[in-house]
Motif scaffolding. Structure first.
Motif, short mmCIF file in Angstrom:
data_model
loop_
_atom_site.label_atom_id
_atom_site.label_comp_id
_atom_site.label_asym_id
_atom_site.label_seq_id
_atom_site.Cartn_x
_atom_site.Cartn_y
_atom_site.Cartn_z
N ASP A 140 0.83 -1.22 0.00
CA ASP A 140 0.00 0.00 0.00
C ASP A 140 0.86 1.27 0.00
OD1 ASP A 140 -2.30 -1.58 0.09
OD2 ASP A 140 -2.35 -1.57 2.27
N LYS A 141 1.88 1.26 -0.85
CA LYS A 141 2.80 2.41 -0.90
C LYS A 141 3.03 2.84 -2.34
CE LYS A 141 5.53 0.91 3.07
NZ LYS A 141 6.82 0.33 3.46
N ILE A 142 3.35 4.11 -2.49
CA ILE A 142 3.97 4.62 -3.70
C ILE A 142 5.38 5.01 -3.30
CG2 ILE A 142 4.02 6.45 -5.44
CD1 ILE A 142 0.97 6.61 -5.20
N GLU A 143 6.36 4.48 -4.06
CA GLU A 143 7.76 4.77 -3.76
C GLU A 143 8.45 5.30 -5.01
OE1 GLU A 143 9.86 2.05 -0.99
OE2 GLU A 143 8.21 0.68 -1.46
N ARG A 144 9.63 5.85 -4.80
CA ARG A 144 10.42 6.34 -5.93
C ARG A 144 11.90 6.11 -5.69
NH1 ARG A 144 9.78 12.89 -5.38
NH2 ARG A 144 10.99 13.11 -3.47
N ILE A 145 12.63 6.05 -6.80
CA ILE A 145 14.09 5.91 -6.77
C ILE A 145 14.68 6.78 -7.87
CG2 ILE A 145 14.22 3.58 -5.81
CD1 ILE A 145 14.49 2.54 -8.71
N ASP A 146 15.97 6.98 -7.81
CA ASP A 146 16.70 7.59 -8.91
C ASP A 146 16.75 6.58 -10.05
OD1 ASP A 146 18.93 9.79 -9.71
OD2 ASP A 146 19.57 7.78 -10.32
N LEU A 147 16.31 6.96 -11.25
CA LEU A 147 16.20 5.97 -12.32
C LEU A 147 17.54 5.56 -12.92
CD1 LEU A 147 16.48 7.55 -15.27
CD2 LEU A 147 14.15 8.18 -14.75
N GLU A 148 18.59 6.31 -12.68
CA GLU A 148 19.91 5.92 -13.17
C GLU A 148 20.58 4.94 -12.22
OE1 GLU A 148 21.50 6.70 -15.93
OE2 GLU A 148 20.37 8.38 -16.73
N SER A 149 20.64 5.30 -10.93
CA SER A 149 21.40 4.50 -9.97
C SER A 149 20.55 3.49 -9.22
CB SER A 149 22.05 5.43 -8.94
OG SER A 149 21.06 6.02 -8.10
N GLY A 150 19.24 3.72 -9.17
CA GLY A 150 18.37 2.88 -8.35
C GLY A 150 18.43 3.24 -6.88
N GLY A 151 19.20 4.28 -6.54
CA GLY A 151 19.34 4.71 -5.16
C GLY A 151 18.33 5.76 -4.76
N SER A 152 18.54 6.32 -3.57
CA SER A 152 17.69 7.38 -3.01
C SER A 152 16.23 6.95 -2.93
CB SER A 152 17.82 8.68 -3.81
OG SER A 152 19.16 9.11 -3.86
N ARG A 153 15.99 5.73 -2.48
CA ARG A 153 14.63 5.20 -2.38
C ARG A 153 13.85 5.95 -1.31
NH1 ARG A 153 13.15 -1.22 -1.83
NH2 ARG A 153 10.88 -1.00 -1.60
N GLU A 154 12.64 6.37 -1.67
CA GLU A 154 11.79 7.11 -0.75
C GLU A 154 10.35 6.62 -0.85
OE1 GLU A 154 12.60 11.62 -0.66
OE2 GLU A 154 12.99 11.01 -2.74
N ILE A 155 9.67 6.62 0.30
CA ILE A 155 8.23 6.39 0.30
C ILE A 155 7.56 7.74 0.06
CG2 ILE A 155 6.23 5.72 1.69
CD1 ILE A 155 8.17 3.85 3.24
N VAL A 156 6.73 7.81 -0.98
CA VAL A 156 6.05 9.05 -1.33
C VAL A 156 4.67 9.10 -0.68
CG1 VAL A 156 5.16 10.41 -3.25
CG2 VAL A 156 7.30 9.15 -3.51
N LEU A 157 4.00 7.95 -0.65
CA LEU A 157 2.66 7.88 -0.08
C LEU A 157 2.47 6.50 0.52
CD1 LEU A 157 -0.19 9.31 0.08
CD2 LEU A 157 -0.75 8.00 -1.96
#
Length: 137
Positions: free
Chosen positions: A98-115
């Motif tokens: 039940d989450k929306i998450e994001r990452i940097d599309l080049e490195s796959g890093g900086s993962r964050e929960i957005v919602l």
């Protein structure tokens, strides 16, 4: 222009011209249950979500070469996937966490929960400018 799609019955990612000609299997190995794809033509990337035994977010070049797994931990039923072209971020929603998450599309890093919600069963996500849109079942 080209159009890409997943074939759930054969576990493939395919591409063809908009008129249906030059149909080509881009990825046929290593997919169990591909769900959703997103294409970044400028960078030459194809992203997909995978629901199989090992759920993940993957990336390859538009011809299917150089496949990499960007996310494989803390992911269960990744559904929709979307690209923020301005910020170079890749967003996905997960129907089980039940989450929306994001990452940097080049490195796959900086993962964050957005919602993060509860009992939302997120199905798709889209990003445009400063806004995030999602649907649930």
């Amino acid at each position: 222009g080209n159009i890409y799609w997943t074939d759930h019955g054969f576990n493939l990612i395919e591409v063809a011209r908009l008129n249906g000609s030059f149909r080509f299997v881009v990825i046929s190995q290593g997919l169990e249950q591909p769900r959703s794809i997103a294409v970044h033509p400028e960078k030459g990337y194809l992203f997909w979500t995978e629901w199989g035994q090992t759920p993940c977010i993957g990336r390859a070049h538009l011809d299917g070469s150089e496949k990499v797994v960007l996310v494989s931990l803390g992911i269960a039923w990744p559904n929709g996937i979307s690209i923020d072209y301005e910020e170079n971020k890749l967003y996905w929603c997960d129907a089980r966490t039940d989450k929306i998450e994001r990452i940097d599309l080049e490195s796959g890093g900086s993962r964050e929960i957005v919602l993060s919600g509860s009992n939302v069963d997120m199905f798709s996500v889209a990003v445009f400018g400063a806004y995030i849109y999602w649907s649930d079942r």
